[in-house]
Design an enzyme around this catalytic site. Structure first.
Site, PDB file in Angstrom:
ATOM      1  CG  ASP A  85      -2.343   7.327 -15.000  1.00 57.51           C
ATOM      2  OD1 ASP A  85      -3.244   6.603 -15.421  1.00 57.51           O
ATOM      3  OD2 ASP A  85      -2.028   7.394 -13.800  1.00 57.51           O
ATOM      4  CG  HIS A  93      -4.378   5.972 -11.164  1.00 61.12           C
ATOM      5  ND1 HIS A  93      -3.874   5.844 -12.442  1.00 61.12           N
ATOM      6  CD2 HIS A  93      -4.645   4.704 -10.759  1.00 61.12           C
ATOM      7  CE1 HIS A  93      -3.835   4.568 -12.775  1.00 61.12           C
ATOM      8  NE2 HIS A  93      -4.316   3.849 -11.783  1.00 61.12           N
TER       9      HIS A  93
HETATM   10  P1  NAD Z   1      -3.076  -8.744  -6.916  1.00 60.80           P
HETATM   11  O1  NAD Z   1      -4.444  -9.148  -6.463  1.00 60.80           O
HETATM   12  O2  NAD Z   1      -2.358  -9.597  -7.888  1.00 60.80           O
HETATM   13  O3  NAD Z   1      -2.148  -8.614  -5.643  1.00 60.80           O
HETATM   14  C1  NAD Z   1      -2.525  -7.888  -4.520  1.00 60.80           C
HETATM   15  C2  NAD Z   1      -1.869  -8.556  -3.326  1.00 60.80           C
HETATM   16  O4  NAD Z   1      -2.137  -7.735  -2.200  1.00 60.80           O
HETATM   17  C3  NAD Z   1      -2.434  -9.948  -3.027  1.00 60.80           C
HETATM   18  O5  NAD Z   1      -1.370 -10.878  -3.000  1.00 60.80           O
HETATM   19  C4  NAD Z   1      -3.099  -9.791  -1.667  1.00 60.80           C
HETATM   20  O6  NAD Z   1      -2.970 -10.943  -0.852  1.00 60.80           O
HETATM   21  C5  NAD Z   1      -2.315  -8.609  -1.104  1.00 60.80           C
HETATM   22  N1  NAD Z   1      -2.996  -7.878  -0.026  1.00 60.80           N
HETATM   23  C6  NAD Z   1      -4.315  -7.626   0.093  1.00 60.80           C
HETATM   24  N2  NAD Z   1      -4.537  -6.964   1.246  1.00 60.80           N
HETATM   25  C7  NAD Z   1      -3.339  -6.754   1.825  1.00 60.80           C
HETATM   26  C8  NAD Z   1      -2.928  -6.136   3.021  1.00 60.80           C
HETATM   27  N3  NAD Z   1      -3.796  -5.597   3.875  1.00 60.80           N
HETATM   28  N4  NAD Z   1      -1.609  -6.129   3.311  1.00 60.80           N
HETATM   29  C9  NAD Z   1      -0.715  -6.678   2.480  1.00 60.80           C
HETATM   30  N5  NAD Z   1      -1.049  -7.304   1.322  1.00 60.80           N
HETATM   31  C10 NAD Z   1      -2.342  -7.336   0.999  1.00 60.80           C
HETATM   32  O7  NAD Z   1      -3.194  -7.241  -7.407  1.00 60.80           O
HETATM   33  P2  NAD Z   1      -2.162  -6.410  -8.303  1.00 60.80           P
HETATM   34  O8  NAD Z   1      -2.495  -6.620  -9.730  1.00 60.80           O
HETATM   35  O9  NAD Z   1      -0.784  -6.640  -7.836  1.00 60.80           O
HETATM   36  O10 NAD Z   1      -2.639  -4.907  -7.976  1.00 60.80           O
HETATM   37  C11 NAD Z   1      -2.493  -4.373  -6.686  1.00 60.80           C
HETATM   38  C12 NAD Z   1      -3.166  -3.006  -6.606  1.00 60.80           C
HETATM   39  O11 NAD Z   1      -2.503  -2.083  -7.473  1.00 60.80           O
HETATM   40  C13 NAD Z   1      -4.631  -2.981  -7.038  1.00 60.80           C
HETATM   41  O12 NAD Z   1      -5.375  -2.153  -6.152  1.00 60.80           O
HETATM   42  C14 NAD Z   1      -4.578  -2.376  -8.421  1.00 60.80           C
HETATM   43  O13 NAD Z   1      -5.794  -1.782  -8.788  1.00 60.80           O
HETATM   44  C15 NAD Z   1      -3.488  -1.354  -8.214  1.00 60.80           C
HETATM   45  N6  NAD Z   1      -2.859  -0.817  -9.435  1.00 60.80           N
HETATM   46  C16 NAD Z   1      -2.556   0.504  -9.448  1.00 60.80           C
HETATM   47  C17 NAD Z   1      -1.929   1.057 -10.547  1.00 60.80           C
HETATM   48  C18 NAD Z   1      -1.597   2.532 -10.602  1.00 60.80           C
HETATM   49  O14 NAD Z   1      -1.204   2.996 -11.677  1.00 60.80           O
HETATM   50  N7  NAD Z   1      -1.689   3.295  -9.535  1.00 60.80           N
HETATM   51  C19 NAD Z   1      -1.602   0.240 -11.636  1.00 60.80           C
HETATM   52  C20 NAD Z   1      -1.929  -1.105 -11.586  1.00 60.80           C
HETATM   53  C21 NAD Z   1      -2.566  -1.629 -10.473  1.00 60.80           C
HETATM   54  C1  LMR Z   2      -4.158   0.781 -14.244  1.00 65.19           C
HETATM   55  O1  LMR Z   2      -4.225   1.981 -14.503  1.00 65.19           O
HETATM   56  O2  LMR Z   2      -3.805  -0.063 -15.084  1.00 65.19           O
HETATM   57  C2  LMR Z   2      -4.463   0.308 -12.842  1.00 65.19           C
HETATM   58  O3  LMR Z   2      -4.904   1.354 -12.048  1.00 65.19           O
HETATM   59  C3  LMR Z   2      -5.405  -0.843 -12.824  1.00 65.19           C
HETATM   60  C4  LMR Z   2      -6.807  -0.423 -13.160  1.00 65.19           C
HETATM   61  O4  LMR Z   2      -7.714  -0.735 -12.374  1.00 65.19           O
HETATM   62  O5  LMR Z   2      -7.012   0.206 -14.192  1.00 65.19           O
END
Ligand code: NAD
Ligand code: LMR
Length: 329
Positions: A159, A187
């Site tokens: 962000d 967030h």
């Molecule tokens: P994704 O689905 O591509 O990958 C997530 C992975 O986590 C999968 O491979 C899944 O098998 C694994 N997983 C699920 N449960 C698990 C566990 N208990 N232990 C270990 N691994 C586990 O998702 P992504 O796009 O990589 O996003 C991951 C997370 O990050 C999501 O919750 C998404 O919303 C979050 N995210 C946060 C931000 C932020 O700014 N804070 C930004 C982008 C994404």
């Molecule tokens: C983001 O900010 O891009 C991540 O937290 C993914 C989402 O769910 O928006």
């Protein structure tokens, strides 16, 4: 050669990790002279995919990678780690808010908090990326009483970067001209990207942009809604920019913020700015080389900012209520 630092990445076969792990291995996060041992955690069903990722790490022949641990056991994944990047969890889809995931993803952070408590290095630091990241961080932290409170972070760096980019585009100035940005609170769509204390070429943003209406409306909503817009466009949530933000977070909490500047990160509140003690909220944070950090004090928040801060804090308190049963070890 320095001894290796052990870095755990969860969700290691997911889309964020597919970018993040390779940058860590390349030395972009902890420095070009810092060897790393990669501890990669996945759920059992994703272990084949993870083995493919490990083959590709091998095939990069990264000089800094000393060891790759592949596991579906959190106790093994967190054994002796110095940084734990908790990415693994379900992302939201179109039309969802991040906290719609809270009861599905929350329990992951109970077991991972416990495993970190029992296995990680004494000085481990934890960055929670998986959403809703502030409350997931709170859950893990409360299940890991051995780990000091100031070693816990939820990621608002994405962000922060989005807010800087929007101000740079609007002012037609380079990104490096924008400093002193703060993301306050959650967030989520209630976060407050604070344009009032940000600076462009050292000048207050209001003076550099001169369009308060844009700052109060379009700027804030663009940053708040950016994740949703990326999901609409890509059909999947942000990945490369999230990985870049996670790397930037750890880099800053290793090498420090630039003189006069600060960063944004969600940390366990000490009550600063009236944010209730104990919740995980984003603040302006100044970091020294080596990682010691403090919340920047004394920023004057006007009525507009106080209203925005209140709204995001109310949401964080409501999220805490929804997961109260997960907060006790
Ligand atoms: P994704 O689905 O591509 O990958 C997530 C992975 O986590 C999968 O491979 C899944 O098998 C694994 N997983 C699920 N449960 C698990 C566990 N208990 N232990 C270990 N691994 C586990 O998702 P992504 O796009 O990589 O996003 C991951 C997370 O990050 C999501 O919750 C998404 O919303 C979050 N995210 C946060 C931000 C932020 O700014 N804070 C930004 C982008 C994404
Ligand atoms: C983001 O900010 O891009 C991540 O937290 C993914 C989402 O769910 O928006």
């Amino acid at each position: 050669m320095k001894p290796p630092l052990r870095v755990a990445v969860t969700g290691a076969a997911g889309q964020i990790s597919y970018n993040l792990i390779f940058s860590i291995a390349n030395g972009d996060m902890l420095g070009p002279d810092q060897p790393v041992a990669l501890h990669l955690l996945e759920i059992p069903i994703a272990m084949d995919g993870l083995r493919g990722v490990a083959m590709e790490i091998d095939d990069c022949a990264f000089p800094l990678v000393t060891e790759i641990v592949l596991t579906s056991d959190p106790a093994v994944a967190f054994k002796g780690v110095h940084w734990a990047l908790l990415v693994g969890s379900k992302p939201r889809g179109k039309g969802m808010e991040r906290n719609d995931l809270i009861r599905e993803n929350g329990p992951i952070f109970v077991s991972q908090g416990k495993a970190l408590n029992d296995n990680a290095a004494a000085d481990v630091k934890v960055l929670v990326v998986g959403n809703p990241c502030n409350t997931n961080c709170l859950i893990a932290q409360r299940n890991a009483p051995r780990i000091p409170r100031d070693h816990w972070f939820a990621m608002t760096r994405l962000d922060h970067n989005r807010a800087i980019a929007q101000l740079a585009i609007k002012s037609k100035r380079p990104v490096a001209s924008v400093t002193n940005m703060t993301i306050w609170g959650n967030h989520s769509a209630t976060q407050y990207p604070d344009f009032q204390h940000a600076r462009i070429d050292g000048k207050p943003t209001m003076e550099a942009i001169g369009d308060r209406a844009w700052l109060e409306t379009d700027f804030i909503s663009t940053v708040q809604q950016r994740g949703a817009r990326v999901i609409e466009a890509r059909g999947k949530s942000s990945a490369a920019s999230a990985a870049n933000a996670a790397m930037g977070h750890v880099h800053t909490f290793t090498f420090g913020t630039a003189p006069g500047d600060w960063t944004s990160a969600a940390v366990v509140s000490d009550g600063s700015y009236g944010v209730p003690e104990g919740i995980v909220s984003s603040f302006p944070i100044r970091v020294k080389k080596g990682g010691a950090w403090e919340i920047v004090q004394g920023l004057d928040i006007d009525a507009f900012g106080r209203e925005k801060l209140k709204k995001t804090i109310v949401e964080l308190e409501a999220e805490r209520e929804v997961v109260r049963d997960l907060l006790q070890r």
